[in-house]
Design a protein around this motif. Structure first.
Motif, PDB file in Angstrom:
ATOM      1  N   PRO A 198       0.812  -1.228   0.000  1.00 21.33           N
ATOM      2  CA  PRO A 198       0.000   0.000   0.000  1.00 21.33           C
ATOM      3  C   PRO A 198       0.842   1.273   0.000  1.00 21.33           C
ATOM      4  O   PRO A 198       0.473   2.274  -0.619  1.00 21.33           O
ATOM      5  CB  PRO A 198      -0.825  -0.131   1.286  1.00 21.33           C
ATOM      6  CG  PRO A 198      -0.879  -1.593   1.559  1.00 21.33           C
ATOM      7  CD  PRO A 198       0.427  -2.143   1.084  1.00 21.33           C
ATOM      8  N   ALA A 199       1.976   1.243   0.691  1.00 21.95           N
ATOM      9  CA  ALA A 199       2.831   2.432   0.745  1.00 21.95           C
ATOM     10  C   ALA A 199       3.336   2.811  -0.640  1.00 21.95           C
ATOM     11  O   ALA A 199       3.516   3.992  -0.946  1.00 21.95           O
ATOM     12  CB  ALA A 199       4.010   2.195   1.679  1.00 21.95           C
ATOM     13  N   VAL A 241       0.549   4.898  -2.451  1.00 23.09           N
ATOM     14  CA  VAL A 241       0.421   6.252  -1.915  1.00 23.09           C
ATOM     15  C   VAL A 241       1.648   7.083  -2.236  1.00 23.09           C
ATOM     16  O   VAL A 241       1.543   8.219  -2.729  1.00 23.09           O
ATOM     17  CB  VAL A 241       0.173   6.198  -0.387  1.00 23.09           C
ATOM     18  CG1 VAL A 241       0.169   7.596   0.206  1.00 23.09           C
ATOM     19  CG2 VAL A 241      -1.150   5.495  -0.097  1.00 23.09           C
ATOM     20  N   THR A 268      -1.157   6.309   4.045  1.00 25.64           N
ATOM     21  CA  THR A 268      -1.013   4.872   3.828  1.00 25.64           C
ATOM     22  C   THR A 268      -2.016   4.090   4.664  1.00 25.64           C
ATOM     23  O   THR A 268      -2.627   3.125   4.194  1.00 25.64           O
ATOM     24  CB  THR A 268       0.421   4.435   4.167  1.00 25.64           C
ATOM     25  OG1 THR A 268       1.348   5.181   3.369  1.00 25.64           O
ATOM     26  CG2 THR A 268       0.620   2.960   3.901  1.00 25.64           C
ATOM     27  N   TRP A 269      -2.206   4.511   5.910  1.00 22.35           N
ATOM     28  CA  TRP A 269      -3.217   3.860   6.756  1.00 22.35           C
ATOM     29  C   TRP A 269      -4.613   4.051   6.180  1.00 22.35           C
ATOM     30  O   TRP A 269      -5.419   3.120   6.159  1.00 22.35           O
ATOM     31  CB  TRP A 269      -3.150   4.448   8.162  1.00 22.35           C
ATOM     32  CG  TRP A 269      -4.319   4.055   9.018  1.00 22.35           C
ATOM     33  CD1 TRP A 269      -4.481   2.885   9.702  1.00 22.35           C
ATOM     34  CD2 TRP A 269      -5.506   4.825   9.243  1.00 22.35           C
ATOM     35  NE1 TRP A 269      -5.694   2.883  10.338  1.00 22.35           N
ATOM     36  CE2 TRP A 269      -6.342   4.054  10.081  1.00 22.35           C
ATOM     37  CE3 TRP A 269      -5.930   6.085   8.828  1.00 22.35           C
ATOM     38  CZ2 TRP A 269      -7.588   4.520  10.512  1.00 22.35           C
ATOM     39  CZ3 TRP A 269      -7.161   6.538   9.238  1.00 22.35           C
ATOM     40  CH2 TRP A 269      -7.980   5.773  10.076  1.00 22.35           C
ATOM     41  N   TYR A 273      -5.337   4.437   3.061  1.00 21.83           N
ATOM     42  CA  TYR A 273      -5.450   3.586   1.876  1.00 21.83           C
ATOM     43  C   TYR A 273      -5.797   2.155   2.268  1.00 21.83           C
ATOM     44  O   TYR A 273      -6.667   1.515   1.660  1.00 21.83           O
ATOM     45  CB  TYR A 273      -4.144   3.634   1.087  1.00 21.83           C
ATOM     46  CG  TYR A 273      -4.089   2.649  -0.053  1.00 21.83           C
ATOM     47  CD1 TYR A 273      -4.674   2.933  -1.281  1.00 21.83           C
ATOM     48  CD2 TYR A 273      -3.466   1.403   0.111  1.00 21.83           C
ATOM     49  CE1 TYR A 273      -4.630   2.034  -2.328  1.00 21.83           C
ATOM     50  CE2 TYR A 273      -3.423   0.489  -0.928  1.00 21.83           C
ATOM     51  CZ  TYR A 273      -4.008   0.814  -2.133  1.00 21.83           C
ATOM     52  OH  TYR A 273      -3.967  -0.094  -3.153  1.00 21.83           O
ATOM     53  N   ARG A 274      -5.094   1.614   3.274  1.00 18.33           N
ATOM     54  CA  ARG A 274      -5.411   0.262   3.727  1.00 18.33           C
ATOM     55  C   ARG A 274      -6.858   0.173   4.214  1.00 18.33           C
ATOM     56  O   ARG A 274      -7.566  -0.800   3.937  1.00 18.33           O
ATOM     57  CB  ARG A 274      -4.468  -0.142   4.862  1.00 18.33           C
ATOM     58  CG  ARG A 274      -3.025  -0.386   4.444  1.00 18.33           C
ATOM     59  CD  ARG A 274      -2.274  -1.118   5.540  1.00 18.33           C
ATOM     60  NE  ARG A 274      -0.896  -1.320   5.201  1.00 18.33           N
ATOM     61  CZ  ARG A 274       0.100  -0.555   5.611  1.00 18.33           C
ATOM     62  NH1 ARG A 274      -0.152   0.497   6.363  1.00 18.33           N
ATOM     63  NH2 ARG A 274       1.349  -0.828   5.279  1.00 18.33           N
TER      64      ARG A 274
END
Length: 289
Positions: free
Chosen positions: A138-139, A142, A280-281, A283-284
């Motif tokens: 995921p990182a 982003v 990033t959080w 996005y998850r």
């Protein structure tokens, strides 16, 4: 006698006869074969940096085609603001604040406003499902998108800073500070924009939050800090782009205090790391829903 020994060896100690033909699918032989078969293993997830580079190149290619007119609008808007402020501000620290704030405003327009709209649209039309099926961290998604949008602001920011320096008669000796100001401010504002777009429950709300964020960067970044009321000054300190504006404004001094400039850039870097971590959080969180 030899044939009997061979038959017992094949049958085993239990005394059951050996099967001379292939085992039936419902027999013990079929079950043993099923137990010994191993499930196919999935391919390992892609590493962070190759995935980040791939997402960055894809987003940058997309931005070159779709965002050039918007970059022109952002640059024209910032130069227009400086022309308007030229009739109010003559020079000194206020002129430095106006030029620095207008330059970073280009970054805010693209990295905050447009990125919030992009991730809001991506979430609304199911584009996050596509990224979720890819074996990329995921990182990487982003950071790749944020880096591409921040890189896209470089020409407009440089043009605005040079035009403002000429308009207000400021020295351009230390404009190389933009090499640090653009990526650090871009990281902070991109992380904020991505988080707003991913956390907004509706696409329209993501667009609204991106517009409000850019308006905050306009009002709190372009206007000189000494002319703002104290409560608004506190809000200015919370804006991620403020420290990039301060670092660029101090670089217009004849003898800049490089320790303070470095401190401003360090704060901007810390804010950028935190905002990208939140994005990033987010996005998850959005990808699993």
């Amino acid at each position: 006698m030899t044939s009997i020994v061979r038959t017992e060896a094949v049958s085993g100690q239990s005394g059951r006869p050996a099967h001379s033909g292939p085992s039936d699918s419902t027999g013990r032989g079929g079950l043993d074969d099923g137990r010994s078969t191993r499930a196919a293993e999935l391919a390992p997830r892609a590493r962070l940096f190759p995935s980040l580079a791939a997402v960055y190149r894809a987003q940058l290619s997309r931005a070159r085609v779709a965002r050039i007119p918007l970059l022109f609008v952002a640059t024209f808007q910032s130069v227009g603001i400086m022309i308007l402020m030229r009739g109010v501000v003559d020079g000194g620290s206020e002129a430095r604040a106006v030029v620095a704030g207008s330059s970073v405003l280009v970054v805010a327009f693209v990295a905050l406003n447009l990125l919030a709209q992009y991730f809001g649209q991506l979430r609304a039309n199911g584009g996050l499902d596509h990224y979720a099926t890819l074996p990329v961290p995921p990182a990487a998604v982003v950071l790749g998108a944020a880096g591409a949008y921040a890189s896209f602001t470089v020409p407009g920011t440089v043009v605005t800073a040079v035009a403002g320096s000429v308009l207000f008669g400021l020295p351009m000796t230390h404009l190389w500070v933009l090499v640090a100001v653009i990526p650090l401010s871009g990281a902070a504002l991109s992380g904020l924009g991505a988080a707003l777009g991913l956390l907004a429950p509706r696409q329209e709300l993501a667009t609204l939050l991106g517009q409000l964020g850019m308006s905050a960067a306009l009002l709190l970044g372009v206007l000189p800090a000494n002319r703002l009321p104290e409560p608004i000054g506190w809000a200015r300190d919370l804006l991620p782009s403020t420290y990039g504006v301060e670092a660029l404004a101090r670089s217009f001094d004849a003898h800049p205090d490089w320790a303070v400039v470095t401190l401003d850039l360090a704060v901007c870097a810390v804010v950028g790391v935190l905002s990208l971590a939140v994005a990033t959080w987010a996005y998850r969180r959005a990808a699993v829903r």
